[in-house]
Design a protein around this motif. Structure first.
Motif, short mmCIF file in Angstrom:
data_model
loop_
_atom_site.label_atom_id
_atom_site.label_comp_id
_atom_site.label_asym_id
_atom_site.label_seq_id
_atom_site.Cartn_x
_atom_site.Cartn_y
_atom_site.Cartn_z
N ALA A 152 -34.38 -14.98 12.49
CA ALA A 152 -34.73 -16.28 11.93
C ALA A 152 -33.52 -17.04 11.42
O ALA A 152 -33.51 -18.28 11.42
CB ALA A 152 -35.75 -16.12 10.79
N ASP A 153 -32.48 -16.33 10.96
CA ASP A 153 -31.36 -17.02 10.32
C ASP A 153 -30.15 -16.08 10.34
O ASP A 153 -30.30 -14.87 10.21
CB ASP A 153 -31.73 -17.39 8.89
N PHE A 154 -28.96 -16.66 10.51
CA PHE A 154 -27.74 -15.85 10.43
C PHE A 154 -26.56 -16.74 10.10
O PHE A 154 -26.58 -17.96 10.32
CB PHE A 154 -27.49 -15.08 11.73
N THR A 155 -25.52 -16.11 9.56
CA THR A 155 -24.27 -16.78 9.26
C THR A 155 -23.17 -16.15 10.11
O THR A 155 -23.16 -14.93 10.32
CB THR A 155 -23.91 -16.64 7.77
N MET A 156 -22.28 -16.97 10.63
CA MET A 156 -21.24 -16.49 11.53
C MET A 156 -19.87 -16.87 10.98
O MET A 156 -19.67 -17.99 10.50
CB MET A 156 -21.43 -17.10 12.92
N HIS A 157 -18.93 -15.93 11.05
CA HIS A 157 -17.54 -16.17 10.70
C HIS A 157 -16.69 -15.92 11.94
O HIS A 157 -16.94 -14.97 12.70
CB HIS A 157 -17.09 -15.27 9.56
N ILE A 158 -15.67 -16.72 12.15
CA ILE A 158 -14.91 -16.65 13.39
C ILE A 158 -13.43 -16.88 13.13
O ILE A 158 -13.05 -17.68 12.27
CB ILE A 158 -15.45 -17.67 14.42
N ASN A 159 -12.61 -16.13 13.85
CA ASN A 159 -11.16 -16.30 13.83
C ASN A 159 -10.71 -16.54 15.26
O ASN A 159 -10.91 -15.69 16.14
CB ASN A 159 -10.47 -15.07 13.24
N ILE A 160 -10.10 -17.69 15.53
CA ILE A 160 -9.68 -18.07 16.87
C ILE A 160 -8.17 -17.88 16.95
O ILE A 160 -7.42 -18.49 16.17
CB ILE A 160 -10.06 -19.53 17.18
N THR A 161 -7.73 -17.04 17.88
CA THR A 161 -6.29 -16.77 18.01
C THR A 161 -5.82 -17.14 19.41
O THR A 161 -6.58 -17.14 20.38
CB THR A 161 -5.96 -15.30 17.73
N ARG A 162 -4.52 -17.40 19.47
CA ARG A 162 -3.86 -17.75 20.73
C ARG A 162 -2.55 -16.97 20.77
O ARG A 162 -1.68 -17.16 19.92
CB ARG A 162 -3.60 -19.25 20.77
N ASN A 163 -2.44 -16.09 21.73
CA ASN A 163 -1.25 -15.24 21.83
C ASN A 163 -0.96 -14.52 20.51
O ASN A 163 0.20 -14.38 20.11
CB ASN A 163 -0.04 -16.07 22.26
N GLY A 164 -2.01 -14.08 19.84
CA GLY A 164 -1.86 -13.34 18.60
C GLY A 164 -1.69 -14.20 17.37
O GLY A 164 -1.64 -13.66 16.25
N HIS A 165 -1.61 -15.51 17.51
CA HIS A 165 -1.43 -16.41 16.37
C HIS A 165 -2.76 -17.11 16.05
O HIS A 165 -3.46 -17.57 16.96
CB HIS A 165 -0.36 -17.47 16.67
N THR A 166 -3.08 -17.18 14.77
CA THR A 166 -4.33 -17.82 14.37
C THR A 166 -4.25 -19.32 14.61
O THR A 166 -3.37 -20.01 14.08
CB THR A 166 -4.63 -17.55 12.88
N THR A 167 -5.16 -19.81 15.42
CA THR A 167 -5.24 -21.23 15.75
C THR A 167 -6.22 -21.94 14.85
O THR A 167 -5.98 -23.06 14.38
CB THR A 167 -5.66 -21.41 17.22
N ALA A 168 -7.35 -21.28 14.57
CA ALA A 168 -8.37 -21.87 13.70
C ALA A 168 -9.26 -20.76 13.17
O ALA A 168 -9.40 -19.70 13.79
CB ALA A 168 -9.20 -22.91 14.46
N THR A 169 -9.84 -21.00 12.01
CA THR A 169 -10.85 -20.12 11.44
C THR A 169 -12.02 -20.99 11.00
O THR A 169 -11.87 -22.18 10.74
CB THR A 169 -10.31 -19.33 10.23
N GLY A 170 -13.19 -20.38 10.91
CA GLY A 170 -14.34 -21.17 10.49
C GLY A 170 -15.62 -20.38 10.59
O GLY A 170 -15.63 -19.14 10.60
N GLY A 171 -16.71 -21.12 10.69
CA GLY A 171 -18.02 -20.49 10.79
C GLY A 171 -19.12 -21.47 10.46
O GLY A 171 -18.89 -22.68 10.31
#
Length: 339
Positions: A152-171
């Motif tokens: 019914a409901d969920f929360t998501m956390h995400i880490n977006i990396t590019r060549n090992g470097h963090t490009t964006a985080t969010g959720g």
């Protein structure tokens, strides 16, 4: 009577064909890159699907892959050197829908409410290179709530990396609705067609809004300072990729970004943090007004917890969308100068 005896050696030896060896096993085809099914991310156009694969790595932990093109018809920046930060927001949206359908068992005919989304970008890793940008998305789903066996409901956390470097985080937080529940919740709006905007942007210089094509403008100025009417083109191929009975959340994020851009124009800036809340559906048939307030020089966490650091030229803008004097959407965006 004479008996004829045929000696066995007189029989000709039959010609035999040698048995061919068994065929060699086929060489395994390499695993090729493709997008995930477009239905899993609620997109009609395959070109707008950014996710390319997914693997479960633990309980409610997933590693996904994605790719951003070097050029995009909409998600682009005025200086054309960096990926659009809102492309990261769209990637977060797609990830939440994909995991719900492909990994968490939500049927494809179900609907979603996205209550909020937060995003922090790192501009130094958003630069556009000589090839499309391949990304790795490390994702965790938390606070999963079920009704019986149905998510019914969920929360998501995400880490977006590019060549090992963090490009964006969010959720973000998502609610999953059955078709019956959604229809009951949305009556009488479920069958309303997307209308033609009441007005069209009158400015001949879209640059203050951070867009160069009139088609991409979603705001029309009003006589009230720092207030615009929301007037997206309902035939926009990206913002309205498919028919909806309400204003899509990505349209509201784009409106917030365009309104924020007017505060920093003509200085080129990066959107570095975003925290948005969708309080209720924003309807097509009712005029929607976007207002900006509280422009400051304080940088804020993407989760809205408060100020962290102050950098020269950093601006935080608060954006509100209202219909019939009722708030439907709020956002806080932080920008830093483009260097």
């Amino acid at each position: 009577m004479t008996l004829l005896t045929v000696h066995p050696d007189n029989h000709p030896t039959p010609h035999t064909t040698p048995t061919p060896p068994p065929p060699a096993p086929p060489t395994p085809m390499p695993r090729l890159t493709t997008t995930v099914p477009r239905e899993y991310v609620h997109r009609k156009s395959l070109a707008e699907v950014f996710l390319t694969g997914s693997e479960k790595t633990g309980d409610n932990h997933y590693t996904l892959t994605a790719q951003w093109p070097r050029t995009h018809t909409f998600y682009t920046t005025p200086h054309a050197t960096h990926h659009d930060p809102l492309q990261a927001a769209e990637t977060i949206r797609q990830t939440g829908l994909y995991l719900a359908h492909a990994e968490l068992g939500v049927p494809l005919d179900h609907h979603f409410l996205m209550w909020n989304i937060h995003l922090t970008t790192h501009p130094q890793h958003l630069t556009i290179g000589p090839t499309p940008t391949d990304l790795t998305l490390t994702t965790t789903c938390t606070t999963l709530r079920y009704k019986g066996k149905r998510l019914a409901d969920f929360t998501m956390h995400i880490n977006i990396t590019r060549n090992g470097h963090t490009t964006a985080t969010g959720g973000g937080q998502f609610t999953c609705l059955t078709p019956t529940t959604y229809h009951r919740l949305r009556q009488p709006h479920t069958h309303q067609p997307t209308p033609t905007p009441p007005t069209t942007p009158t400015t001949t210089d879209p640059t203050p809004y951070g867009r160069h094509l009139p088609l991409d403008l979603v705001l029309t100025p009003t006589p009230t300072p720092h207030t615009w009417q929301l007037t997206p083109n309902p035939h926009h191929p990206i913002l309205f990729d498919h028919t909806t009975d309400h204003i899509p959340g990505m349209v509201l994020l784009e409106a917030a970004r365009q309104a924020t851009h007017t505060h920093t124009h003509p200085t080129p800036t990066h959107l570095t943090t975003l925290h948005a809340t969708f309080h209720r559906y924003t309807e097509h048939h009712t005029p929607t007004y976007i207002t900006t307030t509280g422009d400051t020089d304080t940088e804020t966490n993407s989760d809205g917890t408060g100020p962290t650091t102050t950098a020269p030229g950093t601006h935080t803008t608060h954006v509100t969308a209202t219909q019939n004097n009722t708030t439907t959407f709020t956002a806080q965006l932080t920008t830093t100068p483009h260097t």
